[in-house]
Design a protein around this motif. Sequence first.
Motif, PDB file in Angstrom:
ATOM      1  N   PHE A  86       0.926  -1.462  -0.018  1.00 47.76           N
ATOM      2  CA  PHE A  86       0.292  -0.372   0.029  1.00 47.76           C
ATOM      3  C   PHE A  86       0.660   1.240   0.065  1.00 47.76           C
ATOM      4  O   PHE A  86       0.708   2.357  -0.750  1.00 47.76           O
ATOM      5  CB  PHE A  86      -0.802  -0.229   1.855  1.00 47.76           C
ATOM      6  N   SER A  87       1.926   1.117   0.609  1.00 49.41           N
ATOM      7  CA  SER A  87       2.704   2.387   0.529  1.00 49.41           C
ATOM      8  C   SER A  87       3.770   2.518  -0.505  1.00 49.41           C
ATOM      9  O   SER A  87       3.570   3.669  -0.775  1.00 49.41           O
ATOM     10  CB  SER A  87       4.437   2.108   2.006  1.00 49.41           C
ATOM     11  N   TYR A  89       2.013   2.122  -3.638  1.00 50.49           N
ATOM     12  CA  TYR A  89       0.700   2.283  -4.389  1.00 50.49           C
ATOM     13  C   TYR A  89       1.266   4.046  -4.174  1.00 50.49           C
ATOM     14  O   TYR A  89       1.573   5.053  -4.993  1.00 50.49           O
ATOM     15  CB  TYR A  89      -0.191   1.806  -4.161  1.00 50.49           C
ATOM     16  N   SER A  90       1.105   3.770  -2.976  1.00 49.18           N
ATOM     17  CA  SER A  90       0.880   5.939  -1.918  1.00 49.18           C
ATOM     18  C   SER A  90       2.722   6.320  -2.863  1.00 49.18           C
ATOM     19  O   SER A  90       2.541   7.142  -3.347  1.00 49.18           O
ATOM     20  CB  SER A  90       0.975   5.618  -1.080  1.00 49.18           C
ATOM     21  N   GLU A 193      -8.245   5.810  -6.950  1.00 49.11           N
ATOM     22  CA  GLU A 193      -7.009   6.342  -6.655  1.00 49.11           C
ATOM     23  C   GLU A 193      -7.641   7.135  -5.039  1.00 49.11           C
ATOM     24  O   GLU A 193      -6.626   6.870  -3.775  1.00 49.11           O
ATOM     25  CB  GLU A 193      -6.466   7.763  -6.624  1.00 49.11           C
ATOM     26  N   ILE A 196      -6.066   5.792  -1.386  1.00 44.61           N
ATOM     27  CA  ILE A 196      -4.989   6.595  -0.738  1.00 44.61           C
ATOM     28  C   ILE A 196      -6.172   6.897   0.831  1.00 44.61           C
ATOM     29  O   ILE A 196      -5.007   7.214   1.989  1.00 44.61           O
ATOM     30  CB  ILE A 196      -4.489   7.700  -1.410  1.00 44.61           C
ATOM     31  N   CYS A 282      -0.260  12.005  -0.986  1.00 47.22           N
ATOM     32  CA  CYS A 282       0.293  10.571  -1.630  1.00 47.22           C
ATOM     33  C   CYS A 282       1.586  10.283   0.164  1.00 47.22           C
ATOM     34  O   CYS A 282       2.107   9.713   0.444  1.00 47.22           O
ATOM     35  CB  CYS A 282       0.530  10.690  -2.848  1.00 47.22           C
ATOM     36  N   VAL A 285       0.501   9.700   3.335  1.00 45.63           N
ATOM     37  CA  VAL A 285       0.305   8.190   3.473  1.00 45.63           C
ATOM     38  C   VAL A 285       1.969   7.418   3.117  1.00 45.63           C
ATOM     39  O   VAL A 285       1.847   6.647   4.470  1.00 45.63           O
ATOM     40  CB  VAL A 285      -1.030   7.663   2.765  1.00 45.63           C
ATOM     41  N   ALA A 286       2.153   7.815   2.314  1.00 45.48           N
ATOM     42  CA  ALA A 286       3.373   6.890   2.474  1.00 45.48           C
ATOM     43  C   ALA A 286       4.342   7.151   3.580  1.00 45.48           C
ATOM     44  O   ALA A 286       5.073   5.961   3.281  1.00 45.48           O
ATOM     45  CB  ALA A 286       4.520   7.569   0.610  1.00 45.48           C
ATOM     46  N   GLN A 340      -6.149  -0.639  -5.900  1.00 45.04           N
ATOM     47  CA  GLN A 340      -7.695   0.009  -5.951  1.00 45.04           C
ATOM     48  C   GLN A 340      -9.000  -1.180  -6.244  1.00 45.04           C
ATOM     49  O   GLN A 340      -9.869  -0.669  -5.412  1.00 45.04           O
ATOM     50  CB  GLN A 340      -8.090   0.493  -7.295  1.00 45.04           C
TER      51      GLN A 340
END
Lengths: 370, 72
Positions: A86-87, A89-90, A193, A196, A282, A285-286, A340
Amino acid sequence: MIRERITDKEATCLLILFLLGSSILVGIGVRAKNDAWLAGILGVVFFIPFALIYARIQSIFHGRDIFEITILLYGKVFGRILIIIFSWYSFHLGALVLRNFCEFVHVESFPETPLIVITLCFITINIAAARSGIEVIARIATFCLPVVIILFLLMEILSISTMDFNNIKPILGNGFSKVADVGFSSFSFPFAESVILLGVFYTLKKRESAVKVYMKGVLAAGIVLITLTLVNIFVLGNMIEDYYFPSYASFSFIKVGDFIQRMEGTIAISYVLTSFIKSSICLFVACKGIAAVFNLNHYKFIVIQTGLIMAYFSLILYDNIEEMVDWFQNIYQFYAIPFQIIFPLFIWVCAEIRNRSEKRDQSGKGKKGV
Amino acid sequence: MLVFVILGYALLSIYEFFPLYKENKQKEFYVNLVLGIISFTMAILISLRINIPSPAEAIKIVINYILKAFAM
Protein backbone atom coordinates in the motif's frame (compact mmCIF):
# COMPACT_ATOMS: atom_id res chain seq x y z
CA MET A 1 1.08 11.70 20.89
CA ILE A 2 -1.93 13.93 20.13
CA ARG A 3 -4.28 12.38 17.59
CA GLU A 4 -5.20 14.67 14.76
CA ARG A 5 -8.85 15.35 13.99
CA ILE A 6 -10.51 16.81 10.90
CA THR A 7 -14.13 17.79 10.37
CA ASP A 8 -16.42 16.29 7.72
CA LYS A 9 -16.25 19.51 5.72
CA GLU A 10 -12.46 19.51 5.71
CA ALA A 11 -12.37 15.84 4.74
CA THR A 12 -14.80 16.43 1.85
CA CYS A 13 -12.69 19.34 0.57
CA LEU A 14 -9.60 17.16 0.88
CA LEU A 15 -11.22 14.35 -1.11
CA ILE A 16 -12.50 16.68 -3.85
CA LEU A 17 -9.11 18.32 -4.34
CA PHE A 18 -7.40 14.93 -4.19
CA LEU A 19 -9.64 13.64 -6.97
CA LEU A 20 -9.17 16.78 -9.06
CA GLY A 21 -5.36 16.72 -8.73
CA SER A 22 -3.72 15.55 -12.00
CA SER A 23 -7.08 14.55 -13.53
CA ILE A 24 -7.94 18.16 -14.39
CA LEU A 25 -4.49 18.47 -15.87
CA VAL A 26 -4.39 15.43 -18.17
CA GLY A 27 -8.17 15.01 -18.46
CA ILE A 28 -10.30 11.94 -17.91
CA GLY A 29 -11.37 9.47 -20.59
CA VAL A 30 -9.61 11.34 -23.39
CA ARG A 31 -9.18 8.11 -25.36
CA ALA A 32 -12.96 8.06 -25.90
CA LYS A 33 -12.63 11.41 -27.73
CA ASN A 34 -16.06 13.13 -27.82
CA ASP A 35 -17.55 10.40 -25.60
CA ALA A 36 -15.10 11.22 -22.81
CA TRP A 37 -17.90 12.71 -20.69
CA LEU A 38 -19.80 9.40 -20.87
CA ALA A 39 -16.64 7.60 -19.80
CA GLY A 40 -16.42 10.02 -16.87
CA ILE A 41 -20.01 9.25 -15.82
CA LEU A 42 -19.30 5.52 -16.10
CA GLY A 43 -16.17 6.02 -13.98
CA VAL A 44 -18.25 7.60 -11.19
CA VAL A 45 -20.91 4.86 -11.45
CA PHE A 46 -18.30 2.07 -11.33
CA PHE A 47 -16.63 3.73 -8.36
CA ILE A 48 -19.66 4.25 -6.09
CA PRO A 49 -19.70 0.61 -4.77
CA PHE A 50 -15.99 0.88 -4.06
CA ALA A 51 -16.47 4.22 -2.31
CA LEU A 52 -18.97 2.45 -0.05
CA ILE A 53 -16.43 -0.33 0.59
CA TYR A 54 -13.69 2.17 1.47
CA ALA A 55 -16.10 4.05 3.74
CA ARG A 56 -17.25 0.80 5.35
CA ILE A 57 -13.66 -0.22 6.16
CA GLN A 58 -13.12 3.14 7.79
CA SER A 59 -16.36 3.06 9.75
CA ILE A 60 -15.81 -0.51 11.05
CA PHE A 61 -12.43 0.53 12.43
CA HIS A 62 -13.24 4.10 13.37
CA GLY A 63 -10.20 6.05 14.55
CA ARG A 64 -7.68 3.57 13.12
CA ASP A 65 -5.69 4.14 9.92
CA ILE A 66 -5.34 1.51 7.20
CA PHE A 67 -1.95 0.44 8.58
CA GLU A 68 -3.29 -0.29 12.05
CA ILE A 69 -6.28 -2.06 10.47
CA THR A 70 -4.02 -4.23 8.30
CA ILE A 71 -1.84 -5.29 11.23
CA LEU A 72 -4.94 -5.93 13.35
CA LEU A 73 -6.46 -8.17 10.67
CA TYR A 74 -3.44 -9.94 9.26
CA GLY A 75 -0.89 -9.92 12.05
CA LYS A 76 2.57 -8.40 12.16
CA VAL A 77 4.25 -10.31 9.32
CA PHE A 78 1.60 -10.55 6.59
CA GLY A 79 0.12 -7.23 7.69
CA ARG A 80 3.48 -5.55 7.17
CA ILE A 81 3.79 -7.04 3.68
CA LEU A 82 0.39 -5.54 2.82
CA ILE A 83 1.46 -2.20 4.30
CA ILE A 84 4.58 -2.21 2.12
CA ILE A 85 2.39 -2.81 -0.96
CA PHE A 86 0.00 0.00 0.00
CA SER A 87 2.84 2.40 0.86
CA TRP A 88 4.52 1.63 -2.44
CA TYR A 89 1.32 2.58 -4.27
CA SER A 90 1.03 5.81 -2.32
CA PHE A 91 4.68 6.62 -2.97
CA HIS A 92 4.41 5.77 -6.68
CA LEU A 93 1.18 7.76 -7.08
CA GLY A 94 2.80 10.75 -5.38
CA ALA A 95 5.72 10.51 -7.81
CA LEU A 96 3.34 10.26 -10.77
CA VAL A 97 1.40 13.34 -9.66
CA LEU A 98 4.64 15.20 -9.09
CA ARG A 99 5.93 14.29 -12.52
CA ASN A 100 2.64 15.21 -14.21
CA PHE A 101 2.55 18.63 -12.66
CA CYS A 102 6.26 19.36 -13.06
CA GLU A 103 6.14 18.19 -16.68
CA PHE A 104 3.24 20.58 -17.23
CA VAL A 105 5.20 23.49 -15.74
CA HIS A 106 8.29 22.48 -17.72
CA VAL A 107 6.44 22.20 -21.05
CA GLU A 108 4.09 25.16 -20.76
CA SER A 109 5.84 27.74 -18.58
CA PHE A 110 9.54 27.07 -17.97
CA PRO A 111 10.95 25.13 -20.94
CA GLU A 112 14.50 26.37 -20.25
CA THR A 113 14.48 25.43 -16.55
CA PRO A 114 15.68 21.88 -15.80
CA LEU A 115 12.91 19.54 -14.63
CA ILE A 116 14.85 18.74 -11.44
CA VAL A 117 14.72 22.37 -10.29
CA ILE A 118 10.93 22.53 -10.72
CA THR A 119 10.51 19.16 -9.00
CA LEU A 120 12.70 20.09 -6.03
CA CYS A 121 10.84 23.40 -5.56
CA PHE A 122 7.50 21.61 -5.59
CA ILE A 123 8.55 18.75 -3.31
CA THR A 124 9.85 21.26 -0.74
CA ILE A 125 6.30 22.59 -0.27
CA ASN A 126 4.94 19.03 -0.16
CA ILE A 127 7.46 18.06 2.51
CA ALA A 128 6.52 21.13 4.58
CA ALA A 129 2.83 20.27 4.27
CA ALA A 130 3.27 16.57 5.06
CA ARG A 131 5.44 17.39 8.09
CA SER A 132 2.81 19.82 9.36
CA GLY A 133 0.28 17.01 9.49
CA ILE A 134 -3.09 16.19 8.01
CA GLU A 135 -4.95 18.88 9.95
CA VAL A 136 -2.90 21.55 8.22
CA ILE A 137 -3.35 19.97 4.77
CA ALA A 138 -7.10 19.70 5.41
CA ARG A 139 -7.33 23.38 6.38
CA ILE A 140 -5.39 24.38 3.27
CA ALA A 141 -7.83 22.24 1.24
CA THR A 142 -10.82 24.02 2.81
CA PHE A 143 -9.29 27.34 1.85
CA CYS A 144 -8.28 26.23 -1.68
CA LEU A 145 -11.46 24.48 -2.81
CA PRO A 146 -13.55 27.64 -3.33
CA VAL A 147 -10.64 29.20 -5.26
CA VAL A 148 -10.44 26.16 -7.55
CA ILE A 149 -14.21 25.99 -8.11
CA ILE A 150 -14.58 29.75 -8.75
CA LEU A 151 -11.70 29.68 -11.24
CA PHE A 152 -13.27 26.76 -13.09
CA LEU A 153 -16.68 28.39 -13.22
CA LEU A 154 -15.15 31.65 -14.45
CA MET A 155 -13.13 29.90 -17.14
CA GLU A 156 -16.07 27.79 -18.25
CA ILE A 157 -18.33 30.85 -18.54
CA LEU A 158 -15.67 32.72 -20.49
CA SER A 159 -15.21 29.73 -22.84
CA ILE A 160 -18.87 29.74 -23.94
CA SER A 161 -18.08 31.94 -26.95
CA THR A 162 -15.47 29.42 -28.19
CA MET A 163 -17.73 26.38 -27.81
CA ASP A 164 -19.27 24.42 -30.64
CA PHE A 165 -22.01 22.25 -29.17
CA ASN A 166 -22.10 20.04 -32.27
CA ASN A 167 -18.67 18.69 -31.26
CA ILE A 168 -20.42 16.31 -28.88
CA LYS A 169 -21.93 14.42 -31.82
CA PRO A 170 -21.94 11.57 -32.73
CA ILE A 171 -22.72 10.21 -29.27
CA LEU A 172 -21.40 6.65 -28.89
CA GLY A 173 -19.89 6.92 -32.37
CA ASN A 174 -17.20 4.36 -31.49
CA GLY A 175 -19.63 2.00 -29.74
CA PHE A 176 -20.41 1.38 -26.11
CA SER A 177 -17.55 -1.08 -25.62
CA LYS A 178 -14.97 1.68 -26.23
CA VAL A 179 -16.75 3.96 -23.73
CA ALA A 180 -16.95 1.14 -21.16
CA ASP A 181 -13.24 0.42 -21.62
CA VAL A 182 -12.32 4.09 -21.14
CA GLY A 183 -14.89 4.28 -18.30
CA PHE A 184 -12.84 1.69 -16.45
CA SER A 185 -9.74 3.79 -16.97
CA SER A 186 -11.53 6.85 -15.53
CA PHE A 187 -12.60 4.65 -12.61
CA SER A 188 -8.97 3.89 -11.79
CA PHE A 189 -7.80 7.41 -12.59
CA PRO A 190 -8.80 9.41 -10.60
CA PHE A 191 -11.74 8.03 -8.59
CA ALA A 192 -10.37 4.78 -7.17
CA GLU A 193 -7.11 6.52 -6.27
CA SER A 194 -9.03 7.75 -3.24
CA VAL A 195 -8.14 4.41 -1.63
CA ILE A 196 -5.06 6.36 -0.47
CA LEU A 197 -7.35 8.38 1.82
CA LEU A 198 -7.86 5.26 3.95
CA GLY A 199 -4.54 6.35 5.41
CA VAL A 200 -6.01 9.78 6.23
CA PHE A 201 -9.65 9.34 7.24
CA TYR A 202 -8.79 7.80 10.62
CA THR A 203 -8.86 11.44 11.68
CA LEU A 204 -12.63 11.76 11.09
CA LYS A 205 -14.58 12.66 14.19
CA LYS A 206 -17.62 10.41 13.78
CA ARG A 207 -17.99 6.79 12.73
CA GLU A 208 -20.68 7.54 10.13
CA SER A 209 -18.71 10.44 8.58
CA ALA A 210 -16.74 8.28 6.14
CA VAL A 211 -19.79 7.36 3.99
CA LYS A 212 -20.99 10.97 3.83
CA VAL A 213 -17.53 12.27 3.00
CA TYR A 214 -16.90 9.68 0.28
CA MET A 215 -20.32 10.13 -1.32
CA LYS A 216 -20.32 13.94 -1.26
CA GLY A 217 -16.68 14.15 -2.35
CA VAL A 218 -16.97 11.70 -5.24
CA LEU A 219 -20.18 13.25 -6.57
CA ALA A 220 -18.83 16.81 -6.32
CA ALA A 221 -15.51 15.89 -7.94
CA GLY A 222 -17.38 13.85 -10.57
CA ILE A 223 -19.58 16.83 -11.48
CA VAL A 224 -16.56 19.16 -11.75
CA LEU A 225 -14.59 16.67 -13.86
CA ILE A 226 -17.48 15.78 -16.18
CA THR A 227 -18.34 19.47 -16.70
CA LEU A 228 -14.70 20.19 -17.48
CA THR A 229 -14.58 17.27 -19.91
CA LEU A 230 -17.73 18.56 -21.64
CA VAL A 231 -16.17 22.04 -21.97
CA ASN A 232 -13.03 20.45 -23.43
CA ILE A 233 -15.12 18.51 -25.94
CA PHE A 234 -17.17 21.58 -26.90
CA VAL A 235 -14.00 23.59 -27.50
CA LEU A 236 -11.56 21.02 -28.85
CA GLY A 237 -13.92 18.41 -30.33
CA ASN A 238 -12.31 15.19 -31.49
CA MET A 239 -8.87 16.75 -31.12
CA ILE A 240 -9.11 16.39 -27.32
CA GLU A 241 -6.86 13.33 -27.55
CA ASP A 242 -4.12 15.26 -29.37
CA TYR A 243 -3.39 17.56 -26.44
CA TYR A 244 -1.25 16.56 -23.47
CA PHE A 245 -3.14 19.01 -21.24
CA PRO A 246 -6.61 19.37 -22.82
CA SER A 247 -8.18 21.80 -20.33
CA TYR A 248 -5.17 24.12 -20.53
CA ALA A 249 -5.45 24.03 -24.31
CA SER A 250 -9.21 24.64 -24.35
CA PHE A 251 -8.96 27.63 -22.00
CA SER A 252 -6.20 29.11 -24.17
CA PHE A 253 -8.84 29.78 -26.85
CA ILE A 254 -10.74 32.20 -24.59
CA LYS A 255 -11.12 35.56 -26.28
CA VAL A 256 -13.69 38.04 -25.03
CA GLY A 257 -13.34 41.27 -26.95
CA ASP A 258 -9.72 42.30 -27.29
CA PHE A 259 -8.90 42.51 -23.64
CA ILE A 260 -9.75 39.11 -22.07
CA GLN A 261 -7.49 36.54 -23.66
CA ARG A 262 -4.62 34.17 -22.77
CA MET A 263 -6.54 33.14 -19.66
CA GLU A 264 -4.95 29.68 -19.43
CA GLY A 265 -2.35 31.01 -17.02
CA THR A 266 -5.11 31.68 -14.50
CA ILE A 267 -6.35 28.10 -14.56
CA ALA A 268 -2.80 26.94 -13.82
CA ILE A 269 -3.46 28.18 -10.25
CA SER A 270 -6.02 25.38 -9.91
CA TYR A 271 -3.50 22.84 -11.21
CA VAL A 272 -0.96 23.99 -8.62
CA LEU A 273 -3.42 23.79 -5.72
CA THR A 274 -4.92 20.40 -6.61
CA SER A 275 -1.58 18.76 -7.47
CA PHE A 276 -0.09 20.12 -4.26
CA ILE A 277 -2.88 18.65 -2.12
CA LYS A 278 -2.75 15.30 -3.92
CA SER A 279 1.01 14.83 -3.80
CA SER A 280 1.16 16.02 -0.17
CA ILE A 281 -1.44 13.44 0.84
CA CYS A 282 0.45 10.72 -1.07
CA LEU A 283 3.69 11.70 0.67
CA PHE A 284 1.95 11.80 4.06
CA VAL A 285 0.42 8.32 3.59
CA ALA A 286 3.66 6.85 2.22
CA CYS A 287 5.55 8.16 5.27
CA LYS A 288 2.90 6.83 7.64
CA GLY A 289 3.22 3.46 5.90
CA ILE A 290 7.01 3.37 6.23
CA ALA A 291 6.67 4.42 9.89
CA ALA A 292 4.16 1.59 10.45
CA VAL A 293 6.43 -1.00 8.80
CA PHE A 294 9.37 -0.08 11.04
CA ASN A 295 7.18 0.65 14.05
CA LEU A 296 8.46 4.21 14.41
CA ASN A 297 7.02 6.58 16.99
CA HIS A 298 6.27 9.28 14.46
CA TYR A 299 6.28 9.56 10.68
CA LYS A 300 7.63 13.14 10.72
CA PHE A 301 11.26 12.02 11.10
CA ILE A 302 11.28 10.42 7.65
CA VAL A 303 9.28 12.94 5.60
CA ILE A 304 12.26 14.86 4.18
CA GLN A 305 14.14 11.82 2.92
CA THR A 306 10.99 10.08 1.61
CA GLY A 307 9.99 13.30 -0.15
CA LEU A 308 13.42 13.62 -1.76
CA ILE A 309 13.35 10.00 -2.92
CA MET A 310 9.86 10.61 -4.32
CA ALA A 311 11.16 13.63 -6.26
CA TYR A 312 14.12 11.70 -7.71
CA PHE A 313 11.86 8.75 -8.46
CA SER A 314 9.48 11.01 -10.38
CA LEU A 315 12.43 12.19 -12.48
CA ILE A 316 13.59 8.71 -13.46
CA LEU A 317 10.09 7.36 -14.20
CA TYR A 318 9.90 8.49 -17.82
CA ASP A 319 12.30 9.84 -20.40
CA ASN A 320 9.80 12.25 -21.96
CA ILE A 321 6.20 13.46 -21.89
CA GLU A 322 5.01 11.06 -24.65
CA GLU A 323 6.13 8.10 -22.58
CA MET A 324 4.33 9.53 -19.55
CA VAL A 325 1.03 10.03 -21.40
CA ASP A 326 1.25 6.58 -23.02
CA TRP A 327 1.85 4.92 -19.61
CA PHE A 328 -1.01 6.83 -18.03
CA GLN A 329 -3.48 6.00 -20.79
CA ASN A 330 -2.60 2.37 -21.49
CA ILE A 331 -0.89 0.82 -18.47
CA TYR A 332 -1.96 2.65 -15.32
CA GLN A 333 -5.53 1.30 -15.09
CA PHE A 334 -4.25 -2.31 -15.06
CA TYR A 335 -1.31 -1.56 -12.77
CA ALA A 336 -3.66 0.03 -10.21
CA ILE A 337 -6.07 -2.96 -9.96
CA PRO A 338 -4.26 -4.74 -7.07
CA PHE A 339 -4.08 -1.55 -5.02
CA GLN A 340 -7.49 -0.06 -5.79
CA ILE A 341 -9.66 -3.19 -6.04
CA ILE A 342 -7.99 -6.32 -4.65
CA PHE A 343 -6.34 -4.77 -1.57
CA PRO A 344 -9.48 -3.00 -0.21
CA LEU A 345 -11.66 -6.02 -0.99
CA PHE A 346 -9.21 -8.22 0.89
CA ILE A 347 -9.33 -5.87 3.89
CA TRP A 348 -13.12 -5.38 3.73
CA VAL A 349 -13.99 -9.11 3.65
CA CYS A 350 -11.76 -9.87 6.64
CA ALA A 351 -13.04 -6.81 8.49
CA GLU A 352 -16.65 -7.91 8.04
CA ILE A 353 -15.88 -11.47 9.17
CA ARG A 354 -14.03 -10.20 12.23
CA ASN A 355 -16.73 -7.64 12.99
CA ARG A 356 -19.51 -10.27 12.85
CA SER A 357 -17.63 -12.81 14.93
CA GLU A 358 -16.93 -10.12 17.54
CA LYS A 359 -20.61 -9.19 17.65
CA ARG A 360 -21.58 -12.88 17.95
CA ASP A 361 -19.12 -13.33 20.82
CA GLN A 362 -20.48 -10.28 22.59
CA SER A 363 -24.11 -11.39 22.20
CA GLY A 364 -23.11 -14.93 23.39
CA LYS A 365 -21.50 -13.46 26.51
CA GLY A 366 -24.58 -11.31 27.11
CA LYS A 367 -26.87 -14.35 26.98
CA LYS A 368 -24.63 -16.29 29.36
CA GLY A 369 -24.67 -13.33 31.72
CA VAL A 370 -28.50 -13.42 31.71
CA MET B 1 26.17 20.07 -9.53
CA LEU B 2 27.90 17.34 -7.52
CA VAL B 3 29.26 19.94 -5.09
CA PHE B 4 25.75 21.32 -4.51
CA VAL B 5 24.42 17.82 -3.82
CA ILE B 6 27.14 17.05 -1.28
CA LEU B 7 26.76 20.45 0.37
CA GLY B 8 22.97 20.11 0.49
CA TYR B 9 23.11 16.67 2.07
CA ALA B 10 25.77 17.81 4.56
CA LEU B 11 23.41 20.58 5.74
CA LEU B 12 20.49 18.18 5.76
CA SER B 13 22.40 15.72 7.93
CA ILE B 14 23.12 18.48 10.48
CA TYR B 15 19.45 19.42 10.51
CA GLU B 16 18.05 15.90 10.58
CA PHE B 17 20.42 13.19 11.68
CA PHE B 18 22.27 14.81 14.57
CA PRO B 19 19.15 15.71 16.61
CA LEU B 20 17.86 12.14 16.24
CA TYR B 21 21.21 10.73 17.30
CA LYS B 22 21.46 13.08 20.27
CA GLU B 23 17.93 12.28 21.42
CA ASN B 24 18.89 8.59 21.25
CA LYS B 25 16.02 7.73 18.92
CA GLN B 26 17.88 4.80 17.45
CA LYS B 27 15.15 3.24 15.34
CA GLU B 28 14.19 6.58 13.75
CA PHE B 29 17.85 7.40 13.21
CA TYR B 30 18.67 4.16 11.39
CA VAL B 31 15.53 4.21 9.19
CA ASN B 32 16.26 7.83 8.32
CA LEU B 33 19.89 6.97 7.64
CA VAL B 34 18.95 4.20 5.20
CA LEU B 35 16.46 6.49 3.42
CA GLY B 36 19.11 9.23 3.41
CA ILE B 37 21.68 6.92 1.81
CA ILE B 38 19.16 5.89 -0.88
CA SER B 39 18.24 9.51 -1.64
CA PHE B 40 21.87 10.65 -1.59
CA THR B 41 22.85 7.87 -4.00
CA MET B 42 20.00 8.78 -6.33
CA ALA B 43 20.93 12.46 -6.15
CA ILE B 44 24.57 11.68 -6.98
CA LEU B 45 23.58 9.43 -9.91
CA ILE B 46 21.19 12.05 -11.29
CA SER B 47 23.78 14.81 -10.92
CA LEU B 48 26.36 12.68 -12.77
CA ARG B 49 23.71 12.02 -15.46
CA ILE B 50 23.96 8.28 -14.96
CA ASN B 51 20.84 6.55 -16.24
CA ILE B 52 18.83 4.90 -13.44
CA PRO B 53 16.50 2.20 -14.81
CA SER B 54 12.83 3.18 -14.51
CA PRO B 55 10.34 0.73 -12.99
CA ALA B 56 7.70 2.07 -15.41
CA GLU B 57 9.20 0.08 -18.26
CA ALA B 58 9.33 -3.14 -16.21
CA ILE B 59 5.71 -2.63 -15.07
CA LYS B 60 4.67 -2.08 -18.69
CA ILE B 61 6.33 -5.33 -19.80
CA VAL B 62 4.71 -7.34 -16.97
CA ILE B 63 1.24 -5.87 -17.61
CA ASN B 64 1.45 -6.43 -21.38
CA TYR B 65 2.53 -10.03 -20.72
CA ILE B 66 -0.43 -10.60 -18.36
CA LEU B 67 -2.87 -8.95 -20.79
CA LYS B 68 -1.59 -11.16 -23.63
CA ALA B 69 -1.92 -14.25 -21.43
CA PHE B 70 -5.54 -13.36 -20.59
CA ALA B 71 -6.34 -12.55 -24.22
CA MET B 72 -5.25 -16.07 -25.19
